[in-house]
Design a protein around this motif. Structure first.
Motif, PDB file in Angstrom:
ATOM      1  N   GLY A 170       0.902  -1.090   0.014  1.00 50.67           N
ATOM      2  CA  GLY A 170       0.033   0.132  -0.201  1.00 50.67           C
ATOM      3  C   GLY A 170       0.828   1.179  -0.085  1.00 50.67           C
ATOM      4  O   GLY A 170       0.336   2.144  -0.604  1.00 50.67           O
ATOM      5  N   ALA A 171       1.910   1.246   0.667  1.00 54.07           N
ATOM      6  CA  ALA A 171       2.921   2.389   0.816  1.00 54.07           C
ATOM      7  C   ALA A 171       3.278   2.567  -0.645  1.00 54.07           C
ATOM      8  O   ALA A 171       3.542   3.996  -0.908  1.00 54.07           O
ATOM      9  N   LEU A 172       3.596   1.649  -1.314  1.00 55.52           N
ATOM     10  CA  LEU A 172       4.440   1.936  -2.715  1.00 55.52           C
ATOM     11  C   LEU A 172       3.086   2.289  -3.502  1.00 55.52           C
ATOM     12  O   LEU A 172       3.399   3.119  -4.352  1.00 55.52           O
ATOM     13  N   LEU A 173       2.091   1.821  -3.587  1.00 53.80           N
ATOM     14  CA  LEU A 173       1.040   2.463  -4.562  1.00 53.80           C
ATOM     15  C   LEU A 173       0.644   3.774  -3.930  1.00 53.80           C
ATOM     16  O   LEU A 173       0.440   4.686  -4.709  1.00 53.80           O
ATOM     17  N   ALA A 174       0.842   4.013  -2.444  1.00 56.64           N
ATOM     18  CA  ALA A 174       0.607   5.613  -2.168  1.00 56.64           C
ATOM     19  C   ALA A 174       1.562   6.563  -2.896  1.00 56.64           C
ATOM     20  O   ALA A 174       1.331   7.840  -3.261  1.00 56.64           O
ATOM     21  N   LEU A 175       2.964   5.960  -2.810  1.00 56.67           N
ATOM     22  CA  LEU A 175       4.053   6.723  -3.532  1.00 56.67           C
ATOM     23  C   LEU A 175       3.810   7.086  -4.830  1.00 56.67           C
ATOM     24  O   LEU A 175       3.876   8.104  -5.356  1.00 56.67           O
ATOM     25  N   TYR A 176       3.416   5.752  -5.531  1.00 55.89           N
ATOM     26  CA  TYR A 176       3.011   6.161  -7.272  1.00 55.89           C
ATOM     27  C   TYR A 176       2.033   7.006  -7.523  1.00 55.89           C
ATOM     28  O   TYR A 176       1.898   7.710  -8.387  1.00 55.89           O
ATOM     29  N   GLY A 177       0.817   6.718  -6.431  1.00 53.63           N
ATOM     30  CA  GLY A 177      -0.129   7.665  -6.644  1.00 53.63           C
ATOM     31  C   GLY A 177       0.164   9.098  -6.302  1.00 53.63           C
ATOM     32  O   GLY A 177      -0.430  10.040  -6.946  1.00 53.63           O
TER      33      GLY A 177
END
Length: 164
Positions: free
Chosen positions: A96-103
């Motif tokens: 989820g943290a990586l997706l948040a960063l990409y987002g």
């Protein structure tokens, strides 16, 4: 069915019991009434002489237009990415943290582009940032007729907020 079952009842008659120069002073008066156990649900604060007010906060440059929108887009993108990660809506191997960063990155880029486009569309007619609000010349306390005399008496008592 009664004829009044579909129509709201008429608002009770009200009268002005006090006037104040600022909203904060009117708010303080209502707070005082509340502290004295007055039924404040019978009180309204009404601004008289409303004016539109716009405080200019600075010059709007291309960089600021892009930056403001990029910041908003980054927050929205990070939130969206985090939610995708939280509910495992995308491959569970991606955190989820990586997706948040990409987002955040995608949101910032899209926000910056939209900020630049929006600024370009003004054609130089509005090269400043501002905050709009309404101001009033004075603020009246309106109280239902059935409680107005009591409110007037309470606001005239020693220790009540000043009207000036």
């Amino acid at each position: 069915m009664t004829p009044t079952s579909h129509h709201p009842t008429a608002a009770p008659a009200q009268r002005v019991v006090a006037s104040y120069p600022t909203y904060a002073a009117a708010e303080q008066a209502v707070d005082y009434l509340s502290d004295q156990r007055f039924p404040v649900e019978h009180v309204a604060i009404v601004g008289r002489g409303l004016h539109s007010y716009e405080q200019v906060t600075g010059r709007m440059t291309w960089a600021k237009a892009a930056g403001y929108q990029a910041a908003g887009g980054a927050v929205l993108g990070a939130l969206f990415g985090w939610i995708l990660g939280l509910f495992d809506l995308v491959n569970p191997l991606v955190s989820g943290a990586l997706l948040a960063l990409y987002g955040a990155i995608v949101g910032a880029v899209l926000g910056a582009v939209l900020g630049l486009v929006g600024h370009a569309l003004t054609g130089g007619r509005r090269d400043f940032a501002s905050i709009s609000a309404f101001r009033a010349d004075s603020y009246d306390l309106l109280v239902d007729d059935t409680h107005a005399a009591q409110a007037t008496q309470m606001l005239a008592a020693p220790g009540a907020p000043s009207r000036t």
